[in-house]
Design an enzyme around this catalytic site. Structure first.
Site, short mmCIF file in Angstrom:
data_model
loop_
_atom_site.label_atom_id
_atom_site.label_comp_id
_atom_site.label_asym_id
_atom_site.label_seq_id
_atom_site.Cartn_x
_atom_site.Cartn_y
_atom_site.Cartn_z
N ARG A 60 0.84 -1.20 0.00
CA ARG A 60 0.00 0.00 0.00
C ARG A 60 0.87 1.25 0.00
O ARG A 60 1.84 1.34 0.75
CB ARG A 60 -0.90 0.01 1.23
CG ARG A 60 -1.87 -1.15 1.30
CD ARG A 60 -2.66 -1.11 2.60
NE ARG A 60 -3.49 -2.29 2.77
CZ ARG A 60 -4.24 -2.52 3.85
NH1 ARG A 60 -4.26 -1.65 4.84
NH2 ARG A 60 -4.96 -3.63 3.92
N ASP A 62 1.00 5.59 0.25
CA ASP A 62 0.28 6.71 0.85
C ASP A 62 -0.15 7.73 -0.20
O ASP A 62 0.27 7.67 -1.36
CB ASP A 62 1.18 7.43 1.86
CG ASP A 62 1.45 6.59 3.09
OD1 ASP A 62 0.59 5.75 3.45
OD2 ASP A 62 2.51 6.78 3.71
N TYR A 120 12.04 0.57 -2.87
CA TYR A 120 11.55 1.93 -3.03
C TYR A 120 12.72 2.83 -3.43
O TYR A 120 13.88 2.57 -3.06
CB TYR A 120 10.96 2.47 -1.72
CG TYR A 120 9.55 2.05 -1.44
CD1 TYR A 120 8.46 2.85 -1.81
CD2 TYR A 120 9.28 0.86 -0.77
CE1 TYR A 120 7.16 2.47 -1.53
CE2 TYR A 120 7.97 0.46 -0.49
CZ TYR A 120 6.91 1.28 -0.87
OH TYR A 120 5.63 0.89 -0.59
N ARG A 207 10.12 7.20 4.07
CA ARG A 207 10.12 8.66 4.18
C ARG A 207 10.78 9.12 5.47
O ARG A 207 11.43 10.17 5.51
CB ARG A 207 8.68 9.18 4.08
CG ARG A 207 8.07 9.01 2.70
CD ARG A 207 6.57 9.24 2.69
NE ARG A 207 6.24 10.59 3.12
CZ ARG A 207 5.00 10.99 3.40
NH1 ARG A 207 3.99 10.12 3.32
NH2 ARG A 207 4.78 12.24 3.76
#
Length: 277
Positions: A60, A62, A120, A207
């Site tokens: 998932r 954001d 990522y 992040r």
């Protein structure tokens, strides 16, 4: 969503690769108060199937986060060729979401739970002036960043560790322990690329790692600071949560028996070649 059971008798399980610009959406997951990537994909593929579909994704994302290699699966009684799911789905999707491939998969395949690892990439425009054309597709950091210091700091995050200090308060994961296989920081002209490869990720984990590395890179913290952050097991002792626009979900690795397409996507959407690996 998240169930591991195989499809019911008469249903075929399909997998699909999806890319999207996360800027217009409230993240992957279906939302009550706004549009999501999942909602748009389920409607588009449901139109092709001629019945409602429920999609499960590999990871998932954001609100505002992008994907070049998201993987989903769904079960259907409809008999369609791969090109029908791809072309028919894309015809009914907004321009910022696209299905890249589709294929039938074994009943045991699960987009999330069959994944061995994920990657990522966090993209930072490191220059005095904010981006215009790339607004929402990169993070902007005006202070000069020392990539060598950032890479030195990054080594503290590698390995199996408790990432409590780097998870969001709303994180629903049962355990804060994750294994980071690799974390590299590179400069490509005025862009700084942070690549993270791990077995799985916590909510906001990448992040928040980027937030720590930014503080080290611009000299506000020392390269050993990540070790203190991890030891604290307290989100308040960490750095900022870096902006969502710089984050891209770029790869999912599955066991070879599922014969999935090569998941690595070297191009990160509508961005300059200097941002690519």
């Amino acid at each position: 969503m998240g169930e591991t059971r195989e499809p019911e008798a008469g249903l075929q399980r399909w997998a699909a690769g999806v890319e999207y610009d996360g800027t217009p959406w409230l993240g992957w997951q279906r939302q009550k108060d706004g549009p999501s990537v999942q909602e748009k994909l389920e409607k588009a593929l449901g139109f092709v199937a001629d019945h409602p579909l429920e999609l499960t994704c590999a990871g998932r994302t954001d609100a505002g986060v992008h994907a070049t290699a998201q993987v989903v699966h769904f079960d259907t009684a409809s008999r369609r060729e791969a090109h029908a799911w791809i072309l028919g789905g894309n015809t009914n999707l907004p321009d910022s979401i696209a299905i890249r491939w589709a294929q039938p998969v074994a009943p045991a395949f699960h987009a999330r739970f069959a994944a061995r690892s994920r990657r990522y990439r966090y993209v930072i425009a490191n220059r005095p002036v904010r981006p215009g054309l790339e607004a929402g597709r990169v993070a902007w950091w005006r202070r000069p960043l020392d990539v060598a210091r950032m890479q030195e700091a990054a080594r503290h995050f590698v390995g199996e560790q408790d990432f409590t200090s780097l998870r969001a308060a709303a994180c629903q994961a049962k355990s804060p322990v994750r294994r980071v296989h690799e974390l590299t920081v590179r400069r490509r002209g005025e862009y700084v690329l942070v690549d993270v490869h791990a077995n799985a990720f916590l909510h906001h984990m990448v992040r928040n790692i980027a937030g720590v590395l930014l503080a080290v890179g611009d000299g506000r913290a020392q390269p050993d600071w990540p070790r203190e952050v991890l030891a604290a097991r307290d989100r308040r002792q960490s750095g900022i949560t870096a902006p969502a626009g710089g984050l891209y979900f770029v790869q999912v690795e599955y066991p070879p028996e599922f014969a999935m397409p090569d998941q690595e996507a070297p191009v990160l959407g509508p961005v300059p070649a200097s941002m690519q690996g």
